[in-house]
Scaffold this motif. Structure first.
Motif, PDB file in Angstrom:
ATOM      1  N   GLU A  66       0.848  -1.182   0.000  1.00 38.42           N
ATOM      2  CA  GLU A  66       0.000   0.000   0.000  1.00 38.42           C
ATOM      3  C   GLU A  66       0.883   1.230   0.000  1.00 38.42           C
ATOM      4  O   GLU A  66       1.778   1.365   0.825  1.00 38.42           O
ATOM      5  CB  GLU A  66      -0.941  -0.018   1.207  1.00 38.42           C
ATOM      6  CG  GLU A  66      -1.950  -1.139   1.112  1.00 38.42           C
ATOM      7  CD  GLU A  66      -2.934  -1.198   2.266  1.00 38.42           C
ATOM      8  OE1 GLU A  66      -2.961  -0.253   3.097  1.00 38.42           O
ATOM      9  OE2 GLU A  66      -3.670  -2.187   2.335  1.00 38.42           O
ATOM     10  N   VAL A  67       0.620   2.125  -0.943  1.00 38.81           N
ATOM     11  CA  VAL A  67       1.443   3.306  -1.165  1.00 38.81           C
ATOM     12  C   VAL A  67       0.629   4.553  -0.830  1.00 38.81           C
ATOM     13  O   VAL A  67      -0.522   4.673  -1.259  1.00 38.81           O
ATOM     14  CB  VAL A  67       1.916   3.359  -2.641  1.00 38.81           C
ATOM     15  CG1 VAL A  67       2.776   4.588  -2.885  1.00 38.81           C
ATOM     16  CG2 VAL A  67       2.659   2.084  -3.014  1.00 38.81           C
ATOM     17  N   GLY A 100      -3.853   3.147 -15.504  1.00 41.44           N
ATOM     18  CA  GLY A 100      -4.454   3.301 -14.187  1.00 41.44           C
ATOM     19  C   GLY A 100      -4.979   2.015 -13.577  1.00 41.44           C
ATOM     20  O   GLY A 100      -5.425   2.018 -12.440  1.00 41.44           O
ATOM     21  N   GLU A 101      -4.915   0.902 -14.317  1.00 40.34           N
ATOM     22  CA  GLU A 101      -5.473  -0.349 -13.809  1.00 40.34           C
ATOM     23  C   GLU A 101      -4.486  -1.501 -13.754  1.00 40.34           C
ATOM     24  O   GLU A 101      -4.337  -2.143 -12.732  1.00 40.34           O
ATOM     25  CB  GLU A 101      -6.678  -0.782 -14.651  1.00 40.34           C
ATOM     26  CG  GLU A 101      -7.865   0.137 -14.519  1.00 40.34           C
ATOM     27  CD  GLU A 101      -9.054  -0.354 -15.328  1.00 40.34           C
ATOM     28  OE1 GLU A 101      -9.164  -1.581 -15.555  1.00 40.34           O
ATOM     29  OE2 GLU A 101      -9.866   0.491 -15.722  1.00 40.34           O
ATOM     30  N   HIS A 125      -4.989  -0.348  -7.329  1.00 37.77           N
ATOM     31  CA  HIS A 125      -6.311  -0.235  -6.723  1.00 37.77           C
ATOM     32  C   HIS A 125      -6.367   0.990  -5.824  1.00 37.77           C
ATOM     33  O   HIS A 125      -5.582   1.102  -4.879  1.00 37.77           O
ATOM     34  CB  HIS A 125      -6.626  -1.491  -5.898  1.00 37.77           C
ATOM     35  CG  HIS A 125      -6.412  -2.750  -6.679  1.00 37.77           C
ATOM     36  ND1 HIS A 125      -7.405  -3.325  -7.419  1.00 37.77           N
ATOM     37  CD2 HIS A 125      -5.303  -3.509  -6.861  1.00 37.77           C
ATOM     38  CE1 HIS A 125      -6.934  -4.412  -8.012  1.00 37.77           C
ATOM     39  NE2 HIS A 125      -5.655  -4.536  -7.699  1.00 37.77           N
ATOM     40  N   ARG A 126      -7.304   1.886  -6.109  1.00 37.33           N
ATOM     41  CA  ARG A 126      -7.504   3.083  -5.283  1.00 37.33           C
ATOM     42  C   ARG A 126      -8.144   2.644  -3.969  1.00 37.33           C
ATOM     43  O   ARG A 126      -9.189   1.995  -3.964  1.00 37.33           O
ATOM     44  CB  ARG A 126      -8.410   4.067  -6.008  1.00 37.33           C
ATOM     45  CG  ARG A 126      -8.561   5.411  -5.300  1.00 37.33           C
ATOM     46  CD  ARG A 126      -9.506   6.346  -6.061  1.00 37.33           C
ATOM     47  NE  ARG A 126      -9.418   6.192  -7.509  1.00 37.33           N
ATOM     48  CZ  ARG A 126      -8.650   6.940  -8.309  1.00 37.33           C
ATOM     49  NH1 ARG A 126      -7.927   7.892  -7.811  1.00 37.33           N
ATOM     50  NH2 ARG A 126      -8.631   6.739  -9.614  1.00 37.33           N
ATOM     51  N   GLN A 143      -4.217   6.920  -1.122  1.00 39.65           N
ATOM     52  CA  GLN A 143      -3.656   5.594  -0.888  1.00 39.65           C
ATOM     53  C   GLN A 143      -3.999   4.653  -2.047  1.00 39.65           C
ATOM     54  O   GLN A 143      -5.145   4.591  -2.497  1.00 39.65           O
ATOM     55  CB  GLN A 143      -4.180   5.020   0.428  1.00 39.65           C
ATOM     56  CG  GLN A 143      -3.416   3.817   0.901  1.00 39.65           C
ATOM     57  CD  GLN A 143      -3.816   3.423   2.310  1.00 39.65           C
ATOM     58  OE1 GLN A 143      -4.901   3.735   2.768  1.00 39.65           O
ATOM     59  NE2 GLN A 143      -2.932   2.729   2.986  1.00 39.65           N
ATOM     60  N   THR A 144      -2.976   3.928  -2.511  1.00 35.27           N
ATOM     61  CA  THR A 144      -3.117   3.002  -3.632  1.00 35.27           C
ATOM     62  C   THR A 144      -2.493   1.670  -3.264  1.00 35.27           C
ATOM     63  O   THR A 144      -1.393   1.624  -2.708  1.00 35.27           O
ATOM     64  CB  THR A 144      -2.398   3.559  -4.884  1.00 35.27           C
ATOM     65  OG1 THR A 144      -2.945   4.838  -5.201  1.00 35.27           O
ATOM     66  CG2 THR A 144      -2.544   2.627  -6.069  1.00 35.27           C
ATOM     67  N   LYS A 145      -3.184   0.603  -3.598  1.00 41.04           N
ATOM     68  CA  LYS A 145      -2.633  -0.734  -3.395  1.00 41.04           C
ATOM     69  C   LYS A 145      -2.070  -1.229  -4.722  1.00 41.04           C
ATOM     70  O   LYS A 145      -2.742  -1.164  -5.752  1.00 41.04           O
ATOM     71  CB  LYS A 145      -3.704  -1.692  -2.896  1.00 41.04           C
ATOM     72  CG  LYS A 145      -3.168  -3.069  -2.557  1.00 41.04           C
ATOM     73  CD  LYS A 145      -4.239  -3.901  -1.877  1.00 41.04           C
ATOM     74  CE  LYS A 145      -3.646  -5.175  -1.310  1.00 41.04           C
ATOM     75  NZ  LYS A 145      -4.632  -5.905  -0.503  1.00 41.04           N
ATOM     76  N   VAL A 146      -0.833  -1.715  -4.676  1.00 38.15           N
ATOM     77  CA  VAL A 146      -0.175  -2.296  -5.837  1.00 38.15           C
ATOM     78  C   VAL A 146      -0.097  -3.798  -5.589  1.00 38.15           C
ATOM     79  O   VAL A 146       0.460  -4.231  -4.585  1.00 38.15           O
ATOM     80  CB  VAL A 146       1.245  -1.723  -6.029  1.00 38.15           C
ATOM     81  CG1 VAL A 146       1.938  -2.382  -7.221  1.00 38.15           C
ATOM     82  CG2 VAL A 146       1.209  -0.219  -6.186  1.00 38.15           C
TER      83      VAL A 146
END
Length: 147
Positions: A9-10, A68-69, A88-89, A94-97
């Protein structure tokens, strides 16, 4: 064939995280052992890596890219591997990679390293380094906007 799934998570918006991950020539900044990634042609990249003193070169083809996906790839030379990274937003900044990687270890050392979990551990460390890289970029962009 080994399958590895890792995520991180970023603290940065999805657009920033995706943009940074899609800049393949910058991978050496956060992927240990990767010396260079260059575009050969549309959708084809050439990789040079040195992992634990073992020099490797291979080419990988981008098989799917949805901005973006997700980005999916497969090797076309060198050790067989394929994978997909999805973004994933999670809300706010916060974004999950999520990274899924299928690899076919090549040679005795690769098989041993894979069986001992070294490959999965390296992927985990590289994702953590990407998190630091992306969050530092986000901090720089926020500071520039504040000026």
């Amino acid at each position: 064939m080994s399958q590895i799934e890792e995520s991180v998570e970023v603290q940065a918006p999805l657009s920033t995280v995706y943009d940074l991950w899609s800049r393949f020539p910058e991978f050496p900044r956060f992927m240990s052992g990767v010396e260079s990634v260059e575009w050969v042609s549309e959708g084809l990249t050439h990789w040079v890596a040195n992992v634990d003193g073992i020099h490797r070169e291979f080419e990988a083809r981008i098989t799917e890219q949805i901005p973006g996906e997700r980005i999916a790839w497969t090797s076309v030379s060198g050790a067989a591997q394929s994978g997909v990274v999805t973004f994933h937003r999670l809300g706010g900044l916060q974004t999950k990679v999520m990274l899924q990687l299928d690899i076919d270890p090549h040679g005795v050392l690769d098989v041993l390293g894979d069986k001992l979990g070294f490959v999965a551990h390296k992927v985990q460390l590289d994702l953590r380094e990407f998190k630091r890289f992306a969050e530092a970029q986000q901090d720089r962009e926020a500071a520039a906007r504040a000026v």
